[in-house]
Design a protein around this motif. Structure first.
Motif, short mmCIF file in Angstrom:
data_model
loop_
_atom_site.label_atom_id
_atom_site.label_comp_id
_atom_site.label_asym_id
_atom_site.label_seq_id
_atom_site.Cartn_x
_atom_site.Cartn_y
_atom_site.Cartn_z
N GLY A 249 -21.42 5.52 -18.92
CA GLY A 249 -22.40 6.55 -18.61
C GLY A 249 -23.10 6.34 -17.29
O GLY A 249 -24.09 7.01 -17.01
N LYS A 250 -22.63 5.41 -16.48
CA LYS A 250 -23.22 5.11 -15.20
C LYS A 250 -22.20 5.36 -14.09
O LYS A 250 -21.01 5.49 -14.35
CB LYS A 250 -23.69 3.66 -15.15
CG LYS A 250 -24.73 3.31 -16.19
CD LYS A 250 -25.14 1.85 -16.09
CE LYS A 250 -26.16 1.49 -17.15
NZ LYS A 250 -26.55 0.06 -17.08
N ASN A 281 -28.68 4.67 -25.97
CA ASN A 281 -27.94 3.69 -26.76
C ASN A 281 -26.67 4.26 -27.38
O ASN A 281 -26.19 3.76 -28.39
CB ASN A 281 -28.86 3.13 -27.85
CG ASN A 281 -29.38 4.23 -28.78
OD1 ASN A 281 -29.21 5.41 -28.49
ND2 ASN A 281 -30.00 3.84 -29.88
N ALA A 282 -26.12 5.31 -26.76
CA ALA A 282 -24.90 5.92 -27.29
C ALA A 282 -23.73 4.94 -27.17
O ALA A 282 -23.63 4.19 -26.19
CB ALA A 282 -24.59 7.22 -26.55
N ARG A 287 -19.53 8.52 -26.13
CA ARG A 287 -19.46 8.99 -24.75
C ARG A 287 -18.07 9.57 -24.44
O ARG A 287 -17.97 10.58 -23.72
CB ARG A 287 -19.78 7.82 -23.80
CG ARG A 287 -21.22 7.33 -23.92
CD ARG A 287 -21.51 6.28 -22.86
NE ARG A 287 -22.88 5.76 -23.01
CZ ARG A 287 -23.95 6.36 -22.50
NH1 ARG A 287 -23.80 7.47 -21.80
NH2 ARG A 287 -25.14 5.84 -22.68
N ILE A 288 -16.99 8.95 -24.93
CA ILE A 288 -15.64 9.48 -24.71
C ILE A 288 -15.52 10.86 -25.34
O ILE A 288 -14.94 11.79 -24.77
CB ILE A 288 -14.59 8.51 -25.27
CG1 ILE A 288 -14.61 7.19 -24.47
CG2 ILE A 288 -13.22 9.12 -25.26
CD1 ILE A 288 -13.73 6.12 -25.06
#
Length: 1009
Positions: A249-250, A281-282, A287-288
């Motif tokens: 996520g970055k 905190n996911a 995220r995928i």
């Protein structure tokens, strides 16, 4: 070493002393002379002197001194070399720190500028998520994206281009290709990122192989629109970036690569775009699942660093290199030439937001460091100074003979000084006696004159003379106290006393001076301080009197506030210190922060409970008090604060002329505090005020005092109305001493609500004069409301300073006041005022614990007292003071007469005995009297004589009190050793004499039965 030579040469006076002794032995016999010679030969001191002169005499001194001088020069030569090495290393270390500061500053600025561009890329990703994926149909196409990217390029000056790749599943590929009008192409696997390079060969374009997921580019800046339709997942570096960006996520970075067009090194920053906002905190799986596309931007690293260095004026002073150190064994150079700098190197870590990629900035100075001139000059200067000192020492050794003569003279002067010190002590004792003895007569006669009928003018003259005499006695006492302290002869007594009563006496002492200046004078003692303590109350009184006297002397407006707490209170609570530097003080004026007056105390640095027995009073009878005297005076100048406790020192030369004083009061106070195992300190701010604080260690007494808690006030309730909480706390403290429950109200408008709340009945309302004057019209309305409600109207008492006036208030408001209580508040005075106001007494109790005159008269009536003194004036003073209250006084002018008159049986109930008398002093006379009494008691006890012969008295012991003006030699312990029962220092006042007589007459009847 020179000191050793001086010491070794000093004992050479042994020969001179020996010659003198040889001359003196002529007066002795031969046998005595032989013994004297043998004692001289076997004397340890003489043998030591002989050895020193034999081995360190003038013949040997030259050899030793040459060796010492050589060692001196050699040692300082090595020392100068060490100084050069040390200072040079310090210069190198300073140069290293300068390089580190410059390098860290550039690294920080580089990170900041990179982060700005990253933020703009992240904002572009949010825009795509909002207007492309969240809109149906999409509000963004290639033309719109390209135009927007070009027009906002100024916000991303470090990026050369941006592109967006969408996430496409294999099941959606056919429909996606139909919608876009082109097929998803595969990138060349032999290149790292060929599609991002403008001059990339696109002739070998192939359709992307079948796979579960694709990331084709759908939007790109015009300069990079040739990458549209390429699947970013087919590139090795791009695929790794996309997967890491999606999982974390970055933003993630690629390894540095060279752009073909600009020939500069660059990196690609990749961001994942999600269809909805995810929590911090996911998990990677979440995220995928939420990823819908990927935004990438190219950063020109070399242009970024060049721009940074051009912003700094000293850009050419150091060489900067930037490396990608993800693989520490093979770092990749991102910026900088291979030209090696000189000297030290500093490495600063760079953090571009990617936790996987590591980057560093290496900095070096371009120029060589200058020569360490400071180290060179300092080391040479030190060596020169050492050589000069060696020369001085050499000249000193050559004059040792002169030093020996000076030493002999010094020893002679030392003997004279020691004799002078003994003579000084005797002189002080004699001066004390010779001055205080006539002063006793002067003050005593003035006191007797005060008891006669005098007009106003005569009484004023007598009071003035009496005040001058007391001032002279006070000065004598201070000088003698200083002498006793210096000689170590001052000792403390340990007797039970009521600290609160002592403080009331001190307030009474300064009542007149505070009234003249219009100062608020108050005292507060914490409830945790025991009522009865054991210690030297006279010395505590002396310390506090000195501090308050100084405060009144240097204070022209405001207040003087005396507080007493336990040390553990000020260490565990700061509630009592909230008044510092605010208007919430006793008088509303600013005060110095009293916490600074004790912050350096050693006892306050210990932890509770600690090992120090003086600190923990919960498991011991020791009480640790901390006493503060706060004023709002002129303060002490900063340059004079260091010599406040120096004897005979004033703040300035004009102080003694303006305010008077000798400058030894604080010095004596500090010594007395030290004797009581305490510490003293102060804080002072010019034009704000000073606060002096000291600690003392006392003992807890087994008895308690209920001096003012009479049953007449038991159960009464009082309301204290004062808009200043600090002043209201003082009033509440004095009411509690009388057994009255009190409540404080700082808002006058809430008084009526307090009185009609339906709780406890309020018997009295004490209102501060200042609070009353702010709203005099409020009080008639409160009384009228109470009358209308048919409620009991409490007594209204007004608290006012002597200098304030109530005449200016309206008569309508003043008619409700029962009485006016004058401050400073003291328990005895407050008791009288409340008795008068409440109608529960005659308003004439004891004053500060002393018995009324009528009871003292009944105690002394027809008592037989013998006064012994060789001075006729002192006899008249003592006799007149005792006869005034009905005592039968007999006088004797010598110790021998006293012995004959006190031989059992006799008719005397007590005896006052002077110590310094001709022929026989008071100590010897007392010893003989006690011996006569012991012999008589022995005869009576063993039945050798009848009791009737000795007046039916079973045990003879007449109380003998010492009277003396010699305050150095006649100590309390000496009196007790001689058999005396008490000690009175002259000149004494009548009240002091009465207290001693009262104390012994309580037991004299029992002893003589």
């Amino acid at each position: 070493m020179v000191c050793w030579w001086a010491i070794s040469d000093i004992p050479m006076n042994w020969f001179i002393d020996a010659q003198i002794m040889e001359q003196r032995t002529g007066y002795l016999s031969d046998k005595s002379s032989l013994w004297l010679e043998m004692s001289k030969k076997f004397s340890v001191r003489d043998w030591r002197n002989h050895l020193c002169n034999h081995y360190f005499g003038s013949k040997v001194r030259g050899t030793w001194w040459r060796k010492l001088l050589f060692l001196w020069v050699a040692g300082w030569l090595l020392g100068s070399l060490w100084i050069f090495w040390f200072m040079n290393s310090q210069a190198v270390e300073k140069r290293r720190e300068t390089l580190a500061s410059m390098c860290d500053e550039r690294a920080r600025m580089l990170q900041d500028q990179f982060n700005v561009s990253m933020n703009h890329l992240q904002a572009l990703a949010i825009l795509i998520s909002t207007f492309h994926h969240a809109k149906e149909p999409s509000a963004i196409d290639q033309i719109t994206f390209s135009r927007y990217a070009e027009r906002t390029a100024f916000e991303r000056p470090l990026t050369s281009g941006v592109a967006y790749a969408v996430k496409v599943l294999h099941s959606e590929r056919e429909q996606f290709e139909k919608q876009q009008g082109w097929r998803i192409k595969r990138m060349d696997s032999t290149e790292q990122s060929p599609a991002w390079e403008e001059d990339a060969d696109l002739g070998n374009e192939e359709t992307s192989h079948v796979q579960g997921e694709y990331a084709p580019v759908i939007f790109a800046q015009d300069t990079y629109k040739h990458v549209i339709s390429f699947d970013m997942l087919t590139g090795k570096e791009d695929r790794e970036n996309i997967l890491r960006a999606r999982d974390s996520g970055k933003g993630v970075l690629t390894a540095p690569f060279r752009l073909l067009k600009s020939k500069r090194l660059g990196v690609i920053l990749t961001y994942a775009v999600y269809k909805s906002e995810l929590p911090s905190n996911a998990t990677p799986a979440e995220r995928i699942q939420a990823a819908i596309g990927y935004l990438g931007g190219i950063f020109d690293v070399e242009a970024l660093v060049d721009k940074l260095l051009h912003q700094l004026s000293c850009k050419h002073s150091i060489i900067v290199n930037v490396y990608d150190t993800t693989n520490p064994d093979e770092p990749i150079s991102m910026y900088g030439s291979n030209m090696a700098g000189t000297g030290i190197c500093h490495v600063s870590t760079l953090n571009f937001g990617d936790p996987v990629r590591k980057h560093e900035m290496h900095c070096r100075f371009k120029q060589k460091p200058p020569l360490p001139w400071l180290a060179i000059t300092t080391s040479i200067g030190t060596l020169v100074i050492a050589l000069l000192v060696g020369y001085i020492f050499h000249a000193t050794v050559s004059r040792i003979a002169k030093v020996e003569d000076d030493y002999r003279q010094m020893m002679e002067l030392k003997k004279r000084a020691e004799a002078a010190d003994v003579a000084k002590s005797q002189f002080l004792a004699t001066v004390s006696h010779e001055i205080r003895t006539p002063m006793n007569g002067v003050l005593g006669m003035l006191q007797m004159l005060m008891d006669t009928d005098l007009d106003i003018t005569q009484e004023d003259y007598v009071r003035t003379a009496q005040a001058s005499g007391k001032a002279l006695v006070s000065l004598i006492n201070e000088v003698l106290d200083q002498a006793k302290i210096e000689s170590g002869k001052l000792e403390l007594e340990a007797v039970p006393f009521d600290l609160r009563a002592v403080l009331d006496d001190i307030l009474s002492l300064f009542y007149g001076k505070a009234q003249e200046k219009g100062l608020e004078l108050a005292v507060y003692v914490s409830d945790q301080v025991p009522e009865i303590l054991v210690g030297d109350h006279g010395r505590i009184r002396q310390i506090i009197t000195n501090l308050i006297g100084n405060s009144i002397k240097f204070t022209e407006r405001g207040h003087i506030y005396l507080t007493v707490h336990l040390i553990k209170e000020v260490m565990t609570s700061l509630d009592m210190e909230t008044e510092a530097h605010s208007t919430n003080t006793l008088s509303g004026f600013l005060v110095a922060d009293r916490r600074r007056s004790w912050e350096r105390f050693e006892i306050c640095k210990l932890e509770l409970p600690g090992p120090d027995p003086y600190l923990s009073s919960t498991t011991s009878d020791l009480i640790n008090l901390i006493i503060s005297v706060e004023d709002t005076g002129v303060g002490i100048p900063l340059e004079a604060q260091s010599r406040v406790f120096t004897p005979f020192m004033q703040v300035g030369p004009s102080i003694s002329r303006i305010h008077g004083g000798t400058g030894i009061g604080l010095s004596i106070s500090k010594c007395l505090v030290g004797l009581m195992k305490g510490e003293i300190g102060f804080v002072s701010e010019p034009q704000i005020g000073s606060t002096f604080t000291f600690t003392v260690v006392l003992s807890r007494a087994c008895i308690t005092s209920n001096e003012y808690k009479s049953s007449e006030f038991h159960g009464m309730n009082a309301l204290v109305v004062d808009h200043r909480p600090a002043r209201a706390k003082v009033t509440k403290y004095h009411l509690q001493r009388l057994g009255i429950n009190s409540i404080v109200e700082i808002d006058p408008n809430q008084v009526l609500a307090r009185l009609t709340s339906g709780g406890l009945t309020t018997n009295m309302v004490l209102i501060e004069k200042e609070t009353w004057s702010k709203g005099p019209s409020i009080w008639p309305s409160i009384i009228s409301r109470l009358k209308d409600d048919q409620l009991d109207i409490p007594k209204v008492l007004l608290l006012a300073n002597p200098s304030s006036s109530v005449k200016n208030n309206s008569s309508n408001s003043m008619e409700y006041i029962s009485t006016i209580i004058t401050k400073p508040l003291r328990a005895s005075m407050l008791q009288v005022s409340l008795r008068r106001a409440m109608g529960c007494g005659d308003g004439e109790p004891s004053r500060n614990g002393r018995p009324p005159q009528l009871s003292l008269h009944s105690l002394l009536h027809e008592k037989q007292i013998l006064v012994v003194d060789d001075n006729i004036v002192n006899l008249r003073v003592a006799a007149g003071a005792l006869k005034k209250y009905g005592a039968e006084v007999t006088c004797a002018d010598s110790g021998k007469k006293a012995i004959s008159m006190l031989k059992p049986p006799h008719r005397f109930d007590a005896c006052f005995m002077d110590i310094q008398m001709p022929e026989m002093d008071g100590f010897e006379a007392t010893k003989r009297i006690r011996k006569m009494e012991a012999d008589t008691n022995h005869l009576i006890k063993h039945g050798e004589v009848s009791v009737e012969t000795f007046g039916n008295v079973l045990h003879w012991h007449v109380p003998i009190l010492a009277m003396t003006a010699d305050v150095i030699q006649a100590t309390h312990e000496q009196c007790l050793r001689c058999g005396m029962d008490g000690y009175v220092s002259k000149p004494f006042e009548g009240e002091q004499l009465y207290r001693e007589v009262t104390r012994f007459f309580k037991t004299v009847t029992k002893k003589n039965q």
